[in-house]
Design a protein around this motif. Structure first.
Motif, PDB file in Angstrom:
ATOM      1  N   ALA A   1     -10.079  -3.384   8.449  1.00 33.93           N
ATOM      2  CA  ALA A   1      -9.342  -4.533   7.914  1.00 33.93           C
ATOM      3  C   ALA A   1      -8.393  -4.124   6.803  1.00 33.93           C
ATOM      4  O   ALA A   1      -7.348  -4.731   6.607  1.00 33.93           O
ATOM      5  N   ILE A   2      -8.750  -3.099   6.053  1.00 38.84           N
ATOM      6  CA  ILE A   2      -7.923  -2.669   4.918  1.00 38.84           C
ATOM      7  C   ILE A   2      -7.057  -1.463   5.278  1.00 38.84           C
ATOM      8  O   ILE A   2      -5.852  -1.448   5.024  1.00 38.84           O
ATOM      9  N   LEU A   3      -7.658  -0.455   5.917  1.00 38.35           N
ATOM     10  CA  LEU A   3      -6.947   0.803   6.153  1.00 38.35           C
ATOM     11  C   LEU A   3      -5.865   0.689   7.215  1.00 38.35           C
ATOM     12  O   LEU A   3      -4.787   1.275   7.069  1.00 38.35           O
ATOM     13  N   PHE A   7      -2.040   1.537   6.419  1.00 33.66           N
ATOM     14  CA  PHE A   7      -1.406   2.719   7.003  1.00 33.66           C
ATOM     15  C   PHE A   7       0.030   2.412   7.426  1.00 33.66           C
ATOM     16  O   PHE A   7       0.971   3.134   7.074  1.00 33.66           O
ATOM     17  N   PHE A   8       0.223   1.330   8.175  1.00 30.21           N
ATOM     18  CA  PHE A   8       1.573   0.984   8.637  1.00 30.21           C
ATOM     19  C   PHE A   8       2.452   0.503   7.490  1.00 30.21           C
ATOM     20  O   PHE A   8       3.667   0.664   7.515  1.00 30.21           O
ATOM     21  N   PHE A  59       3.086   3.524  -1.708  1.00 27.16           N
ATOM     22  CA  PHE A  59       2.893   2.377  -0.827  1.00 27.16           C
ATOM     23  C   PHE A  59       1.441   2.282  -0.353  1.00 27.16           C
ATOM     24  O   PHE A  59       0.876   1.189  -0.251  1.00 27.16           O
ATOM     25  N   PHE A  60       0.846   3.426  -0.054  1.00 27.52           N
ATOM     26  CA  PHE A  60      -0.527   3.436   0.443  1.00 27.52           C
ATOM     27  C   PHE A  60      -1.501   2.920  -0.624  1.00 27.52           C
ATOM     28  O   PHE A  60      -2.351   2.073  -0.344  1.00 27.52           O
ATOM     29  N   PHE A  67      -4.733  -5.315   0.084  1.00 29.63           N
ATOM     30  CA  PHE A  67      -5.629  -5.734   1.148  1.00 29.63           C
ATOM     31  C   PHE A  67      -7.080  -5.803   0.682  1.00 29.63           C
ATOM     32  O   PHE A  67      -7.866  -6.588   1.217  1.00 29.63           O
ATOM     33  N   LEU A  68      -7.441  -4.997  -0.317  1.00 28.35           N
ATOM     34  CA  LEU A  68      -8.791  -5.064  -0.850  1.00 28.35           C
ATOM     35  C   LEU A  68      -9.061  -6.437  -1.469  1.00 28.35           C
ATOM     36  O   LEU A  68     -10.090  -7.070  -1.181  1.00 28.35           O
TER      37      LEU A  68
END
Length: 249
Positions: A1-3, A7-8, A59-60, A67-68
């Motif tokens: 859900a987060i990674l 990534f994109f 960005f990552f 998202f966390l």
């Protein structure tokens, strides 16, 4: 859900109206030049540059934070909405927008999580999250008064108080340019923001914004009583949504 979405979010190239601006900011910070970036975003850029990283690493890390907090918020509300469905809705409505307004959306994600501490009345934890959010976008400080007026507007039976608050907010928004233009004109460091108060463009985008929000207002109004049976805080969220529309206008 987060990674996966992070990534994109991080490996994209040239996507987002401010993409080149964030690269320029990263290069300025990495060479020790001044920027008007808030402390948290500045610190991430500075740390990544110090260890020889690239803008994709920035960005990552920012995406992980965004998202966390979205996921933690959805997890807290898992009794009324599936976290998976909530994440899907977030990606549909706000994921692409976050490519353009990285700092703002990260700040919004942190603020969304801070709502739980408004309801639970944990002032210190709430303020710490506000400080973190303001480290990505200084406008987050506008949330501080919400903690103190929650008891006036956050309960289901406070309908008259909320209606009064909507009216006052609308009057303030309508006359905001008369208050802000003299301030922005006389403070040199704030002259940059005058372009956002152009009356013609503000009026056009304001009414367009209202029209775009009407479906959400209608659905929220329809579900108001139903959801209230399962989540007493829905009236507070709906109140915040209406206030956000008024400020957006």
């Amino acid at each position: 859900a987060i990674l996966c979405p992070t990534f994109f979010f991080s490996v994209r190239y040239g996507i987002g109206t401010d993409y080149e601006s964030y690269i320029r900011i990263f290069n300025l910070i990495s060479t020790g030049q001044d920027t008007r970036m808030e402390w948290a975003y500045f610190l991430i850029n500075k740390t990544v540059a110090y260890f020889g990283g690239s803008i994709e690493v920035v960005f990552f890390l920012v995406g992980i934070i965004m998202f966390l907090f979205i996921y933690l918020t959805l997890k807290d509300h898992r009794k009324v909405i599936s976290p998976g469905l909530g994440m899907f809705i977030f990606i549909l409505f706000y994921y692409q927008m976050s490519f353009n307004t990285i700092r703002q959306v990260v700040a919004v994600a942190v603020l969304l999580y801070s709502f739980k501490f408004i309801k639970d009345r944990y002032l210190i934890r709430f303020l710490l999250l506000i400080i973190l959010a303001s480290g990505f976008h200084i406008s987050s400080l506008i949330m501080i008064p919400v903690y103190f007026i929650y008891n006036l507007i956050g309960k289901q039976q406070r309908r008259i108080t909320r209606l009064l608050f909507y009216t006052v907010t609308l009057l303030i928004v309508i006359g905001l340019d008369k208050l802000l233009i003299p301030i922005l004109s006389n403070v040199e460091s704030l002259n940059y923001y005058l372009k956002y108060l152009d009356q013609e463009s503000t009026l056009e985008s304001g009414f367009g914004f209202i029209i775009r929000q009407l479906p959400f207002l209608a659905v929220g109004f329809y579900l108001y009583t139903y959801i209230g049976k399962y989540d007493k805080n829905f009236s507070f969220y709906y109140f915040m949504f209406i206030v956000s529309i008024l400020f957006g206008f």
